[in-house]
Design a protein around this motif. Structure first.
Motif, PDB file in Angstrom:
ATOM      1  N   ARG B 296       1.526   4.333  14.536  1.00  0.00           N
ATOM      2  CA  ARG B 296       1.636   3.847  13.164  1.00  0.00           C
ATOM      3  C   ARG B 296       0.261   3.768  12.512  1.00  0.00           C
ATOM      4  NH1 ARG B 296       2.601  -1.654  11.316  1.00  0.00           N
ATOM      5  NH2 ARG B 296       2.712  -1.154   9.115  1.00  0.00           N
ATOM      6  N   LYS B 297      -0.771   3.525  13.325  1.00  0.00           N
ATOM      7  CA  LYS B 297      -2.109   3.380  12.759  1.00  0.00           C
ATOM      8  C   LYS B 297      -2.867   4.698  12.742  1.00  0.00           C
ATOM      9  CE  LYS B 297      -2.398  -1.428  13.812  1.00  0.00           C
ATOM     10  NZ  LYS B 297      -2.957  -2.512  14.593  1.00  0.00           N
ATOM     11  N   MET B 298      -2.221   5.760  13.222  1.00  0.00           N
ATOM     12  CA  MET B 298      -2.866   7.068  13.193  1.00  0.00           C
ATOM     13  C   MET B 298      -2.512   7.730  11.866  1.00  0.00           C
ATOM     14  SD  MET B 298      -4.206   7.385  16.217  1.00  0.00           S
ATOM     15  CE  MET B 298      -4.451   9.123  16.295  1.00  0.00           C
ATOM     16  N   PRO B 299      -3.268   8.787  11.521  1.00  0.00           N
ATOM     17  CA  PRO B 299      -2.933   9.504  10.276  1.00  0.00           C
ATOM     18  C   PRO B 299      -1.467   9.935  10.235  1.00  0.00           C
ATOM     19  CG  PRO B 299      -4.849  10.482  11.350  1.00  0.00           C
ATOM     20  CD  PRO B 299      -4.464   9.322  12.167  1.00  0.00           C
ATOM     21  N   ILE B 300      -0.949  10.357  11.368  1.00  0.00           N
ATOM     22  CA  ILE B 300       0.436  10.848  11.370  1.00  0.00           C
ATOM     23  C   ILE B 300       1.408   9.719  11.029  1.00  0.00           C
ATOM     24  CG2 ILE B 300       0.757  10.528  13.875  1.00  0.00           C
ATOM     25  CD1 ILE B 300       2.191  13.417  11.903  1.00  0.00           C
ATOM     26  N   GLY B 301       1.117   8.523  11.554  1.00  0.00           N
ATOM     27  CA  GLY B 301       2.007   7.393  11.273  1.00  0.00           C
ATOM     28  C   GLY B 301       1.982   7.018   9.803  1.00  0.00           C
ATOM     29  N   ARG B 302       0.776   7.027   9.238  1.00  0.00           N
ATOM     30  CA  ARG B 302       0.688   6.715   7.811  1.00  0.00           C
ATOM     31  C   ARG B 302       1.390   7.791   7.000  1.00  0.00           C
ATOM     32  NH1 ARG B 302      -4.398   4.037   8.939  1.00  0.00           N
ATOM     33  NH2 ARG B 302      -5.470   6.020   9.081  1.00  0.00           N
ATOM     34  N   ALA B 303       1.294   9.043   7.452  1.00  0.00           N
ATOM     35  CA  ALA B 303       1.972  10.115   6.719  1.00  0.00           C
ATOM     36  C   ALA B 303       3.491   9.921   6.778  1.00  0.00           C
ATOM     37  CB  ALA B 303       1.589  11.474   7.301  1.00  0.00           C
ATOM     38  N   TRP B 304       4.003   9.441   7.935  1.00  0.00           N
ATOM     39  CA  TRP B 304       5.448   9.176   8.021  1.00  0.00           C
ATOM     40  C   TRP B 304       5.866   8.168   6.971  1.00  0.00           C
ATOM     41  CZ3 TRP B 304       5.389   8.196  14.011  1.00  0.00           C
ATOM     42  CH2 TRP B 304       5.367   9.427  14.655  1.00  0.00           C
TER      43      TRP B 304
END
Lengths: 294, 436
Positions: B296-304
């Motif tokens: 969730r704290k990675m770029p991918i999580g924020r993108a989700w």
């Protein structure tokens, strides 16, 4: 494409967009240059937003070529996928009806804009998952860029608030800052001053001029394309104005030139009434002994 | 209903209005109860007899009459309080939840860790806890897809089934151990998630829900009909049980094998296996949670999450929506696959029966009830949706009634989910700041 003069950033050539029976944009050509603000104006329904949507990949134009010149390379925007236009050609945009991520924090909105850079730095998540130092460094840099823009638009103290809870003017500014966090070479703004009070639109003008002159953290001048109805903003800060009416370009030049162009006056204010009345109507009026008009 | 009066009708005094309203509700209850509760068919060998149970109808009618009065009075008071301070109540609750969370989460984990050694814990309790944890894991897996990425997936049970069947088949056919099969099952489920995702993820909202619902059914129908491989409706029995790093949990180990209790010089107890299974799923669950929180704290999580909020804005920022959705789908499916293979080894027997649509619905209900995207919410909702019906088994046929009533109450009081508070993934800390 070498016809492009020095400094040309965006070249729109013979752009047409047809929706069924409606020709929303009809053979429009213009240029936008780095370090200039190009205003796009016109009455409602003139096709301004359609031009933007073609530029940013939301529509595929029916005809025409949209070429973006960056670092000696040419990107044909009409052939690129929407997200690639932002990622590779580095064209960023804002929307007429604000499109923030309302339930995410202000800071997160700006972090999402740096997605592609952070994805690469995090080794497509795999390295980042284990806290690789290179990713942590990239994240720190991304946060610095966010901090810079938050400071610039005066929202630092709201960094952890939900973006949707900001006042309207703040949301407008945040959307511009978010677009700038993608580090674009061309920034397309769709009515950024809509709904702002005079003081706010004055601040906005200053911000846009600063962005044009390299307010981005890397200090590069960029091109700004601006759709706006607020003439005080457009006329004051545009280096170059393109006027559209019913999908056609009717005027193109400096703010001064456009302001005096009879075509533009006609599009905005309508024709003078005397010319409007067909001769038979005038004859009819005089015949029936009504009061003859002066 | 109590407040509405017909225009022109004489204004009733509040007491009369209340009684009238309760009377109407009781009348409706009577009409419903008469056919539903008033008669019971008795199977007496050859013929079917009718038994009359009018006292039940009377109980139901009277109960609804007084229940309606109590409900109306309570609702009025709650409504008055709410109109006095709109929003503040909700905010206050969120803040209380946050404060409690800081204290409760470690306590909860500690409790889960020592559960098997608590005095009241016997085989049934540990088994029940294992069962609950499977659903927590499924809930967390689906939370990535539905809660974070905002993709409504009604066929999540398909990935659970794929995990279970791939474990059963791999372990039975090739004799792979549980720890080898587990990642394989996860990868297979993720792969199928991507395969499904490619054609489907350009759809949005309701349309996506329908297609995933279909996918769930397709998988189940394949399991029923592909007899030579899946055993059809009979399922697969004799799925290998897990071993403790090669030590089986059995009283009479095969020639040349050492059983768990022999190795540790313990008396044989079937409890050992249950405790071991409990710790396996607990570890899986904690790993799932850690990975999800990190993602969730990675770029991918924020993108989700950004994709859930506004897909068009995402595209304008250069985020590839298809890839982002696919990763969410694949990772969610992978956790489903893990849970499935654990399920197979726990049960020792799997059949398509276990992977019906109702499972998908329960898992989705867990995510929605917990508050979309909330990890702690999933745990609370699982306790409510899975544990409560199990504990209420003694109430026999009233079990589902209690369940339904509780569900309605929650949706009235907290329509946004039990724990809907969302903490930002990143904040400008003092100094350099960072995601921690």
């Amino acid at each position: 494409m070498n016809r492009a003069a020095e400094g040309t950033l965006l070249q729109v050539e013979h752009l047409s967009m047809r929706f069924g029976g409606l020709l929303a944009v009809d053979d429009v050509s213009f240029e936008a240059r780095t370090g200039e603000i190009t205003g796009v104006i016109g009455p409602n329904g003139a096709g301004k937003t359609t031009v933007f949507n073609c530029l940013t990949g939301f529509y595929k134009p029916t005809h025409g070529r949209l070429s973006l010149h960056r670092d000696g390379e040419v990107y044909l925007l009409e052939q690129m996928e929407g997200h690639k236009i932002a990622q590779d050609a580095r064209v960023a945009r804002t929307f007429q009806n604000i499109r923030l991520f309302p339930r995410m924090s202000v800071l997160e909105n700006l972090m999402v804009a740096q997605h592609n850079r952070l994805m690469v730095a995090s080794g497509y998540t795999f390295l980042g998952l284990f806290g690789a130092p290179s990713y942590l460094r990239a994240e720190r840099e991304a946060l610095d860029l966010c901090r810079y823009w938050l400071d610039r638009i005066g929202l630092t103290e709201f960094a952890d608030d939900q973006a949707g809870s900001l006042p309207y003017g703040g949301q407008r500014r945040l959307e511009i800052a978010r677009a700038m966090c993608t580090q674009p070479v061309l920034l397309c703004l769709d009515e950024p001053a809509a709904g702002l009070n005079p003081r706010e639109s004055g601040e906005l003008s200053e911000l846009l001029v600063a962005i044009r002159d390299g307010a981005g953290s890397d200090g590069q001048k960029i091109g700004v394309l601006l759709i706006e109805h607020d003439m005080s903003v457009v006329m004051r800060i545009s280096d170059h104005v393109v006027v559209l009416d019913y999908g056609r370009k009717i005027s193109d030049g400096s703010a001064e030139e456009v302001r005096g162009d009879p075509n533009v006056i006609r599009a905005y204010l309508g024709e003078e009434e005397d010319e409007e009345l067909p001769p038979e109507v005038v004859a009819d009026l005089t015949q029936h002994g009504g009061e003859t008009r002066p | 209903m109590a407040a509405t009066t017909l225009p022109g009708a004489r204004e009733d005094s509040p007491l009369v209005a209340l009684l009238k309203d309760a009377g109407i509700a009781a009348a409706i209850a009577f009409l419903l109860a008469l056919p539903l509760m008033g008669f019971q068919t008795l199977d007496s060998g050859t013929t079917v007899d009718l038994q009359y149970r009018f006292h039940w109808v009377a109980i139901a009618t009277v109960g609804v009459f007084f229940g309606r009065i109590v409900f109306t009075l309570l609702y009025r008071r709650a409504g008055a309080a709410r109109s006095k301070a709109p929003g503040i109540v909700g905010q206050g609750m969120a803040r209380v939840g946050e404060g409690l969370g800081r204290f409760l989460v470690p306590a909860f984990i500690l409790f889960a860790l020592i559960l098997p050694f608590l005095p009241f814990a016997d085989r049934r309790e540990i088994d029940l806890a294992t069962y609950v944890l499977i659903y927590v894991m499924l809930g967390w897996g689906l939370n990535i897809v539905v809660g974070l990425a905002g993709l409504l997936d009604l066929g999540y049970v398909a990935f659970y089934a794929i995990g279970a069947y791939s474990y059963a088949l791999l372990a039975k056919t090739f004799g792979f151990s549980f720890w080898l099969c587990l990642p394989l099952a996860g990868i297979l489920a993720a792969f199928l998630g991507i395969l499904l995702g490619f054609p489907v993820l350009r759809l949005r909202g309701d349309y996506l829900a329908i297609v995933t619902l279909g996918f769930g059914e397709i998988i189940r129908v394949i399991l029923v009909n592909w007899q030579p491989v899946t055993g059809g409706p009979n399922g697969i029995s004799g799925v290998p049980r897990p071993t403790f790093f090669g030590l089986p949990f059995t009283n009479d180990p095969a020639e040349g094998e050492t059983a768990f209790h022999e190795f540790f010089n313990l008396d044989f107890a079937s409890l050992h296996r249950f405790v071991f299974l409990y710790y396996v799923i607990l570890a899986l669950v904690l790993v799932t949670n850690a990975v999800t929180l990190r993602l969730r704290k990675m770029p991918i999580g924020r993108a989700w999450e950004a994709l859930r909020e506004d897909e068009i804005a995402c595209r304008s920022l250069g985020i590839n929506p298809t890839n982002t959705k696919l990763t969410a789908f694949a990772i969610g499916a992978m956790f489903g696959g893990f849970a499935g293979s654990f399920f197979a080894t726990r049960q020792g027997f799997i059949s398509p029966e276990s992977f019906t649509f109702i499972e998908s619905a329960v898992i989705l209900a867990i995510v929605v009830l917990g508050g979309m995207g909330s990890q702690a919410g999933v745990v609370v909702a699982t306790l409510f949706l899975v544990l409560l019906p199990e504990l209420a088994r003694e109430f026999a046929q009233f079990r589902m009634l209690i369940f339904g009533a509780a569900m309605v109450l929650i949706m009235v009081w907290r329509p946004q989910g039990l724990l809907a508070h969302r903490a930002p993934t990143v904040s400008l800390g003092p100094g350099s700041g960072g995601s921690r």
